[in-house]
Design a protein around this motif. Structure first.
Motif, PDB file in Angstrom:
ATOM      1  N   CYS A  47       0.853  -1.179   0.000  1.00  0.00           N
ATOM      2  CA  CYS A  47       0.000   0.000   0.000  1.00  0.00           C
ATOM      3  C   CYS A  47       0.897   1.239   0.000  1.00  0.00           C
ATOM      4  CB  CYS A  47      -0.878  -0.010   1.249  1.00  0.00           C
ATOM      5  SG  CYS A  47      -1.864   1.495   1.468  1.00  0.00           S
ATOM      6  N   PRO A  48       0.558   2.288  -0.744  1.00  0.00           N
ATOM      7  CA  PRO A  48       1.390   3.491  -0.775  1.00  0.00           C
ATOM      8  C   PRO A  48       1.489   4.190   0.580  1.00  0.00           C
ATOM      9  CG  PRO A  48      -0.698   3.867  -1.902  1.00  0.00           C
ATOM     10  CD  PRO A  48      -0.592   2.398  -1.664  1.00  0.00           C
ATOM     11  N   ASN A  49       0.587   3.852   1.502  1.00  0.00           N
ATOM     12  CA  ASN A  49       0.646   4.456   2.837  1.00  0.00           C
ATOM     13  C   ASN A  49       1.593   3.722   3.774  1.00  0.00           C
ATOM     14  OD1 ASN A  49      -1.393   6.462   2.311  1.00  0.00           O
ATOM     15  ND2 ASN A  49      -2.936   4.851   2.494  1.00  0.00           N
ATOM     16  N   LEU A  50       2.132   2.583   3.325  1.00  0.00           N
ATOM     17  CA  LEU A  50       3.025   1.790   4.167  1.00  0.00           C
ATOM     18  C   LEU A  50       4.420   2.416   4.182  1.00  0.00           C
ATOM     19  CD1 LEU A  50       3.217  -0.817   5.875  1.00  0.00           C
ATOM     20  CD2 LEU A  50       4.018  -1.974   3.797  1.00  0.00           C
ATOM     21  N   GLN A  51       4.924   2.700   5.381  1.00  0.00           N
ATOM     22  CA  GLN A  51       6.230   3.330   5.530  1.00  0.00           C
ATOM     23  C   GLN A  51       7.343   2.288   5.624  1.00  0.00           C
ATOM     24  OE1 GLN A  51       5.094   7.342   7.968  1.00  0.00           O
ATOM     25  NE2 GLN A  51       5.168   5.478   9.175  1.00  0.00           N
ATOM     26  N   ALA A  52       8.577   2.750   5.586  1.00  0.00           N
ATOM     27  CA  ALA A  52       9.737   1.853   5.624  1.00  0.00           C
ATOM     28  C   ALA A  52       9.810   1.059   6.925  1.00  0.00           C
ATOM     29  CB  ALA A  52      11.019   2.664   5.441  1.00  0.00           C
TER      30      ALA A  52
END
Length: 282
Positions: A47-52
């Protein structure tokens, strides 16, 4: 997905613990643009909202951002099991492409097994189900054993066949748990799979009713009596549980409750927590 906390009862290892997971639900699962999700996302794509750091970048604003579906999801602890046990703590970001693919493939399998563990664990707390406690314990141990299989074995596992075996026991548990609600001569209500979408059930007497797999989307259950009801698989999206009594209701999961509406007057079984987004009544 949002961080999950253990409820007032129920084993913590059957609740999602995002701090010990590699954001698998945000990678492995697909979703389509709808009232529940603001965008389309195929399975296996992060998901594009998932951070590193594997945390959600819009966690505090999921509902406002159009990701209500994320707020009503719980992996039942499968995320940390796959991340830390099945794959020994190896992150999908740092492994090979095949490693990442296999993690995404295995996660939904373990999630199904952990959901079954949740139901079996709850079934063992029901005194009325004592005649089948030994069999429930045996199947629970077998289900736990399956969650510890290798990635290859999990990918090849026939989960549907195992679910059918568990379901036979859960049906028997339900019959036993509801048998005494209306007395020996009372008739146990069966609304399994019923289409109750938008139904007007305000104040309805549903005590001891089987609502397994019933469609209660947007149903008005204000003040309804749902004590000792079987709610396994019931679709409670946007159902109004204001002032309803769910005391003793069983096989109700936190995701089901999170998808519904309620208030401070809604009486709940000890196995779930009152959703934070419900508006408290003063």
């Amino acid at each position: 997905m949002p961080d999950q906390k253990a409820g007032p009862s129920g084993p913590a290892d059957l609740r999602g613990d995002c701090a010990r997971c590699f954001g698998l639900c945000c990678v492995a699962l697909p979703f389509a643009r709808s009232a529940d999700f603001a965008i389309d996302k195929p399975a296996g794509k992060p998901c594009p909202n998932l951070q590193a750091d594997h945390r959600c970048g819009v966690h505090a604003r999921l509902r406002q951002k159009g990701f209500t579906g994320c707020t009503v999801y719980d992996c039942f602890g499968a995320g940390q099991k796959v991340s830390q046990v099945t794959f020994g703590g190896q992150d999908w970001r740092t492994g090979s492409r095949e490693h990442a693919r296999r993690m995404a493939e295995v996660f939904p399998v373990v999630r199904q097994l952990h959901e079954l563990l949740w139901y079996l664990t709850e079934a063992l707390t029901l005194p009325a189900a004592r005649p089948v406690h030994a069999e429930l314990s045996r199947v629970l141990e077998e289900t736990e054993r399956l969650t510890l299989l290798t990635p290859g074995e999990l990918a090849a596992l026939d989960v549907d066949a195992h679910r059918q075996e568990v379901n036979v026991l859960l049906l028997r548990t339900s019959d036993l748990a509801r048998a005494g609600v209306h007395g020996k001569k009372g008739r146990r209500k069966d609304r399994r799979g019923a289409d109750l979408i938008g139904a007007r059930l305000r104040g309805a007497d549903l005590r001891g009713t089987s609502l397994r797999g019933a469609y209660l989307i947007a149903a008005d259950l204000t003040g309804a009596d749902l004590r000792d009801a079987d709610l396994i698989g019931a679709d409670l999206r946007d159902a109004d549980l204001t002032d309803a009594d769910l005391t003793g209701a069983f096989f109700l999961t936190q995701p089901q409750l999170d998808a519904a509406r309620g208030n401070a007057g809604t009486r709940l079984p000890a196995s779930v927590s009152r959703p934070v987004h419900w508006t408290a009544r003063t």
